[in-house]
Design a protein around this motif. Structure first.
Motif, mmCIF file in Angstrom:
data_model
loop_
_atom_site.group_PDB
_atom_site.id
_atom_site.type_symbol
_atom_site.label_atom_id
_atom_site.label_comp_id
_atom_site.label_asym_id
_atom_site.label_seq_id
_atom_site.Cartn_x
_atom_site.Cartn_y
_atom_site.Cartn_z
ATOM 1 N N VAL A 168 0.865 -1.183 0.000
ATOM 2 C CA VAL A 168 0.000 0.000 0.000
ATOM 3 C C VAL A 168 0.896 1.226 0.000
ATOM 4 O O VAL A 168 1.810 1.323 0.832
ATOM 5 C CB VAL A 168 -0.925 0.020 1.234
ATOM 6 N N GLY A 169 0.664 2.151 -0.887
ATOM 7 C CA GLY A 169 1.524 3.323 -1.009
ATOM 8 C C GLY A 169 1.182 4.462 -0.078
ATOM 9 O O GLY A 169 1.634 5.594 -0.293
ATOM 10 N N PHE A 170 0.401 4.188 0.956
ATOM 11 C CA PHE A 170 -0.051 5.215 1.892
ATOM 12 C C PHE A 170 0.153 4.731 3.327
ATOM 13 O O PHE A 170 0.302 3.529 3.566
ATOM 14 C CB PHE A 170 -1.518 5.552 1.618
ATOM 15 N N PHE A 226 -4.395 -0.100 -4.761
ATOM 16 C CA PHE A 226 -4.139 1.199 -5.371
ATOM 17 C C PHE A 226 -5.371 2.092 -5.320
ATOM 18 O O PHE A 226 -6.504 1.607 -5.353
ATOM 19 C CB PHE A 226 -3.761 1.028 -6.851
ATOM 20 N N ILE A 227 -5.135 3.411 -5.300
ATOM 21 C CA ILE A 227 -6.201 4.359 -5.599
ATOM 22 C C ILE A 227 -6.192 4.608 -7.104
ATOM 23 O O ILE A 227 -5.208 4.305 -7.796
ATOM 24 C CB ILE A 227 -6.053 5.672 -4.821
ATOM 25 N N PRO A 230 -6.655 3.680 1.898
ATOM 26 C CA PRO A 230 -6.172 2.478 1.213
ATOM 27 C C PRO A 230 -5.646 1.417 2.172
ATOM 28 O O PRO A 230 -5.845 0.215 1.946
ATOM 29 C CB PRO A 230 -5.057 3.015 0.307
ATOM 30 N N ASP A 231 -4.985 1.853 3.224
ATOM 31 C CA ASP A 231 -4.469 0.905 4.214
ATOM 32 C C ASP A 231 -5.600 0.146 4.895
ATOM 33 O O ASP A 231 -5.531 -1.075 5.076
ATOM 34 C CB ASP A 231 -3.635 1.661 5.261
ATOM 35 N N LEU A 232 -6.668 0.845 5.268
ATOM 36 C CA LEU A 232 -7.810 0.191 5.920
ATOM 37 C C LEU A 232 -8.447 -0.838 5.004
ATOM 38 O O LEU A 232 -8.817 -1.930 5.434
ATOM 39 C CB LEU A 232 -8.842 1.240 6.340
#
Length: 340
Positions: A49-51, A105-106, A57-59
């Protein structure tokens, strides 16, 4: 007037894109049994996850980790690789060669990033293989409470009339250049004749704080954040960017109800894998992830996080990526948006 004609085609493309996701969701419901992949997985599966931890996004990734582990019979961990608006994590997925790495990803990382900055290290179309569109959400046009010159009501027509009259004396905030909030507001400007000045911030929470502090006159915010800020008495919700009212904010009218035509915008998240991951493994992951997204428990969790669950096929996500890349590319070209 001539300069705006290409944006009509863009608006039409944006209006069609969500329908493809819904169609693919229906197809996914009738999908064949999960493909067999003998010997895989042989070890822990990693979701990059890039955040940062606690981000949306992590949640979502952590919501999927346990049911994915149960389905695959191996541990599943979430690995946060933060930076560059999620592009560092996306590049890590694209370059992964261990055969056990995927990414959450978003939509910006799968559609907009390389359009804004051709120097981004990965190419979504070349380096990443779509797995499943997980959730979609409109944004909410919001305004501050108690700021001079900003209508005190939540009426969208009155708000847009005031915005037109204000011209470039108003400002709007986004999580950065090239984000969906930025490009969506630029499209809204073209469709309504308003002309607020763009001010980028590190993220949506900072945008909401700045608006509550009187530094901004408008912003497109995710529904959950917009609702919490309204309950705190800091902002008003004006309208949602979906074609009709959203189940995520059913009491808020759509901007279409205020006369904004051919304007539809969504944020979304999705799973993708390195393109080098074997096709049978990708097919299995696509089927499993789509099924998890459509399960009642995960669907409810996604809704609580501010997402309408989809759970599309890989083809459905590929179609959505292609449509949104084309649509956002037109906004970028017409509005001459560049990386800053």
């Amino acid at each position: 007037m001539t300069a705006r004609r290409p944006l009509l085609a863009l608006a039409a493309a944006l209006a069609l894109a969500p329908a493809w996701g819904i169609a693919q969701q229906a197809q996914g419901a009738a999908a064949p049994a999960t493909p067999a992949t003998p010997g895989w997985p042989a070890k822990t599966v990693r979701i990059i996850v890039g955040f940062p931890p606690g981000s949306s996004p992590d949640l979502t990734a952590r919501t999927f980790a346990e049911p994915l582990s149960q389905a695959l019979g191996q541990p599943v961990i979430v690995d946060n690789k933060v930076g560059a608006g999620g592009n560092i994590g996306a590049d890590a997925v694209a370059k992964a060669t261990d055969g056990h790495t995927i990414g959450l990803f978003i939509n910006g990382n799968l559609t907009i990033a390389r359009l804004i900055n051709p120097q981004v290290a990965y190419d979504p179309a070349r380096d990443l293989a779509p797995l499943s569109l997980i959730g979609v959400s409109p944004l909410v046009l919001t305004a501050p409470v108690g700021q001079d010159g900003v209508p005190s009501s939540g009426d969208a027509r009155a708000f847009l009339d005031a915005a037109r009259a204000a011209g470039d004396r108003w400002s709007y905030g986004t999580p950065g250049v090239g984000t969906v909030g930025h490009l969506g507001t630029e499209l809204l400007k073209a469709r309504t004749g308003i002309n607020p000045v763009h001010i980028p911030y590190p993220g949506y929470p900072q945008v909401a704080t700045a608006m509550g502090g009187g530094q901004l006159q408008m912003a497109l915010l995710p529904p959950a954040l917009a609702l919490s800020q309204e309950r705190a008495g800091k902002i008003r919700r004006i309208g949602v960017t979906s074609a009709g009212r959203s189940t995520l904010a059913p009491e808020v009218p759509s901007l279409a109800e205020a006369g904004v035509r051919d304007f539809q915008l969504e944020i979304w998240n999705a799973f993708a894998a390195p393109v080098g991951l074997p096709a049978p493994v990708r097919a299995r992951l696509s089927a499993v992830l789509a099924g998890i997204a459509r399960s009642p428990d995960v669907r409810a969790k996604l809704f609580a996080q501010g997402w309408q669950a989809v759970g599309s096929s890989a083809e459905g996500l590929a179609n959505r990526m292609q449509a949104d890349t084309a649509a956002m590319g037109r906004v970028i070209r017409e509005q001459k948006i560049t990386a800053q």
